[in-house]
Design an enzyme around this catalytic site. Sequence first.
Site, PDB file in Angstrom:
ATOM      1  N   LYS A 178      16.037  62.986 -18.990  1.00  0.00           N
ATOM      2  CA  LYS A 178      14.858  63.851 -18.936  1.00  0.00           C
ATOM      3  C   LYS A 178      15.123  65.209 -18.285  1.00  0.00           C
ATOM      4  CE  LYS A 178      11.409  60.178 -19.030  1.00  0.00           C
ATOM      5  NZ  LYS A 178      10.228  59.571 -18.384  1.00  0.00           N
ATOM      6  N   ASP A 210       4.521  62.795 -20.039  1.00  0.00           N
ATOM      7  CA  ASP A 210       4.518  61.711 -19.051  1.00  0.00           C
ATOM      8  C   ASP A 210       3.377  61.873 -18.051  1.00  0.00           C
ATOM      9  OD1 ASP A 210       6.579  60.065 -19.891  1.00  0.00           O
ATOM     10  OD2 ASP A 210       8.110  61.165 -18.781  1.00  0.00           O
TER      11      ASP A 210
END
Length: 291
Positions: free
Chosen positions: A73, A109
């Site tokens: 990420k 997220d």
Amino acid sequence: MSEVIAPVRHRVGLVGAGIGGSLSPALHEREAAALGLDYTYRLLDLDHLPPSWTLREAVGEGTTGFNVTHPAKQTVLDQLDELSPDARALGAVNTVSVDGNRLIGHNTDHSGFLSGLRYGLPGIRQDRVVVVGAGGAGSAVAYALAGTGAAVAIADADLHRSEDLVARLRESLPDATITGLPVERVPAELARADGVVNATPIGMTGHPGRPFDTGALEPRHWVAEVVYRPLSTALLQDARATGCRCLDGGAMLVSQAARTLALLTGITPDLDRMRRHLGELVAAEEEVNHD
């Protein structure tokens, strides 16, 4: 004669390591099928790709968008041409859209976590929250909670990493109360916190254990996970035994998957249907494991 327009082909890849057991392909493809989309979702496991592999190689092979998970990420950022404001603030992406030759990083997220939290633990008090883990998932969770006005303490085994995240989040949220602490201080911090979120890989399949000493939990606490394999981690088992309200990682998985699917296709998924999909997938997996 009117021109026949071919349907848009969506070819999405999940980038991460050790992702062979991911439920994301089935979750995405089942909802896409229900929406009538030409959509496939494949795994791009870094453990099985050359060290020099890049997102652009996959784009060259027809990939039209990406999900990104642990441990990529943050490391994938240098391959991108542009970041959304949220991804820039977080320094982490979990979704990459392809616009011509440009790769654009997004982060669903944080919104996915908050949506899952509100759905799964309605009415909780969240004046003070401890977030364990300062990586990509931790940054998203802390950003989401701090944005609601919660005072957030971010704990990590690497204190420098938590302090770096605190500094970055304070730039984006100057009025928020955000502090960093070593993970050993989590039990003491829980004494004045309403809830705690595990945003580390600890507890997932292949990473057994607990992210902190769960003996500090009290029935008044709520406990949330980002780990969804398994849905019932050792942390959640301890928390439930203590009497805490709990939220498993499936809530965040479904919410961020729905937002990612919408971002990459322009079509809004049915969130309740996706929750049912996940329940069916997990039940089927558990049945296989028990046989």
